[in-house]
Design an enzyme around this catalytic site. Sequence first.
Site, mmCIF file in Angstrom:
data_model
loop_
_atom_site.group_PDB
_atom_site.id
_atom_site.type_symbol
_atom_site.label_atom_id
_atom_site.label_comp_id
_atom_site.label_asym_id
_atom_site.label_seq_id
_atom_site.Cartn_x
_atom_site.Cartn_y
_atom_site.Cartn_z
ATOM 1 N N GLY A 259 -28.422 -3.943 1.710
ATOM 2 C CA GLY A 259 -29.555 -4.836 1.928
ATOM 3 C C GLY A 259 -30.912 -4.213 1.722
ATOM 4 N N PRO B 29 -25.485 0.251 -0.472
ATOM 5 C CA PRO B 29 -26.559 -0.304 -1.294
ATOM 6 C C PRO B 29 -26.005 -0.856 -2.613
ATOM 7 C CG PRO B 29 -26.553 2.084 -1.470
ATOM 8 C CD PRO B 29 -25.478 1.733 -0.474
ATOM 9 N N GLY B 30 -26.432 -2.030 -2.975
ATOM 10 C CA GLY B 30 -26.069 -2.596 -4.272
ATOM 11 C C GLY B 30 -27.336 -2.782 -5.082
ATOM 12 N N CYS C 68 -30.382 -27.539 -19.246
ATOM 13 C CA CYS C 68 -30.775 -28.927 -19.005
ATOM 14 C C CYS C 68 -31.037 -29.135 -17.521
ATOM 15 C CB CYS C 68 -29.686 -29.864 -19.495
ATOM 16 S SG CYS C 68 -29.404 -29.656 -21.241
HETATM 17 C C1 LIG Z 1 -23.861 -7.823 -0.560
HETATM 18 C C2 LIG Z 1 -23.372 -6.768 0.330
HETATM 19 C C3 LIG Z 1 -23.862 -5.465 0.194
HETATM 20 C C4 LIG Z 1 -24.927 -5.090 -0.799
HETATM 21 O O1 LIG Z 1 -26.138 -5.687 -0.497
HETATM 22 P P1 LIG Z 1 -27.448 -5.252 -1.323
HETATM 23 O O2 LIG Z 1 -28.485 -6.193 -0.825
HETATM 24 O O3 LIG Z 1 -27.141 -5.433 -2.756
HETATM 25 O O4 LIG Z 1 -27.729 -3.837 -0.990
HETATM 26 C C5 LIG Z 1 -23.346 -4.496 1.012
HETATM 27 N N1 LIG Z 1 -22.399 -4.785 1.940
HETATM 28 C C6 LIG Z 1 -21.911 -6.031 2.101
HETATM 29 C C7 LIG Z 1 -20.884 -6.290 3.118
HETATM 30 C C8 LIG Z 1 -22.377 -7.063 1.312
HETATM 31 O O5 LIG Z 1 -21.896 -8.302 1.480
#
Ligand SMILES: *Cc1c(COP(=O)(O)O)cnc(C)c1O
Length: 471
Positions: free
Chosen positions: A281, A324-325, A398
């Site tokens: 997050g 982290p993603g 569209c």
């Molecule tokens: C989506 C998610 C993440 C990654 O969240 P980011 O906002 O991309 O860092 C990590 N852990 C869980 C359980 C998630 O659902």
Amino acid sequence: MSAHEAGSLHARGRVPAWLEVPADVNALLPALWPGSALKAADGVLRVGGMAATDIAAQVGTPAYVVDEDDFRARARAFADAFAAAFAPLAGARVHYAAKALISVGIARWLAEDGLAVDVCTGGELEIVRLGGIAPEAVAFHGSNQSDAELSRAMALGVGLIVIDSLAEIGQVARLAAAGDWRADVMLRCSIGIEAHTHEFIATAHEDQKFGLSAADGSVAEGVRRLAAEPRLRLRGLHSHIGSQIFDTDAFAQAVRRLAGLTAGIEREHGLRLAELGLGGGFGVAYTTGHDPLDPAAIAGQLARQVEAEFKAVGAGVPHVTVEPGRAVAGPAGLTLYTVGVVKPVALGGGFTRLYVSVDGGMSDNIRTALYGADYSATLASRRSSAPPRLARVVGKHCESGDIVVKDEYLPADIAAGDLLAVPVTGAYCHSMSSNYNSVPRPPVVGVKDGLATVLVRRETVDDLLARDLYA
Ligand SMILES: *Cc1c(COP(=O)(O)O)cnc(C)c1O
């Protein structure tokens, strides 16, 4: 002239507060671009040593472009920062959240760099497996998993299964017995903290689908049920409080609640919960309106909070995982589009909005429509001497909500055939892409040292027709 073109007189009140008229509309805004991005005197965007015009010539547009070195540097920065900050405690491990952006090639980068990975479906699991991520470095996560997905995860021997419901405990236990597997599990807790961007709310309950509620006793019930399952070993609690978070108080509150919950469980059940999952997050800058923390600051703060809160409740300081993603993939990526129709639309009151259409849209970036997300954009194929003009970048779908960039200053002479680059599209754009309007999805192209490598090829209409059994 310049003020008029920029729309700064007539568009007053229609421009977001954070959006400033650029001094040079050709310049890249700081902090939004991958480390290698630059514009030379010709105005052509370069990333990974490749000119945007050459990337477009090689793979076409739209295209997702990922700066390999930048992606890997961000992943390693998280891994190194958490390893360093938690070394004096019980250690930490960074799991890259695959849902942000994954392909076999990207999984290979992560495997080479020693990252662990968080996946939430059988599909993500197969991709990271093919990329060479060791099963023990995979945490399997998610809600409403199928028997097939959970069985596959256990058969491969994933390191952790994060359980999301009381029903899943029985399901995992039944499948483990059937397959003669054992599993280390964590319990995902809903702890009444929900955070997005600059705000968080702390309540007793959270009205959302994820996790077991701490407030209604579901966490305690989950711990009791797990204690009766000899094949499942409870390693600790997990929470993920939201996404695109800048408010570190939200994480501090989460750590406090998880420490209290952990201490209560350890006392009542005579257990030691050696693991703590804090989710992901961590926010990124999509525009100059955002000011994210760097991984070292995040890790340092979380380490201090974990140590203080767990000691305060008399619980052992746990080993920590974070996921982290967005903060890894987002800023490493950008989308290249070709401009098509440019249409001024008079809205009355002297305000004319310039709609700049690109050859993609909500099928390759749903975040603007889905979340009202803000993005930025720049002309990527030439230098312009025209003044900045407020524009809205839209797609070819569209739907009037088919907006990529709500507000940005672009050169007033932006025209069909120009390349436009939208930064910070590395996360949740390709992974959330669709075939709306039967538009084939763009390729994912890695760039590094002057070379472009197609990681995921462009989809074709034939790919779409391949699923249509009447075609
Ligand atoms: C989506 C998610 C993440 C990654 O969240 P980011 O906002 O991309 O860092 C990590 N852990 C869980 C359980 C998630 O659902």
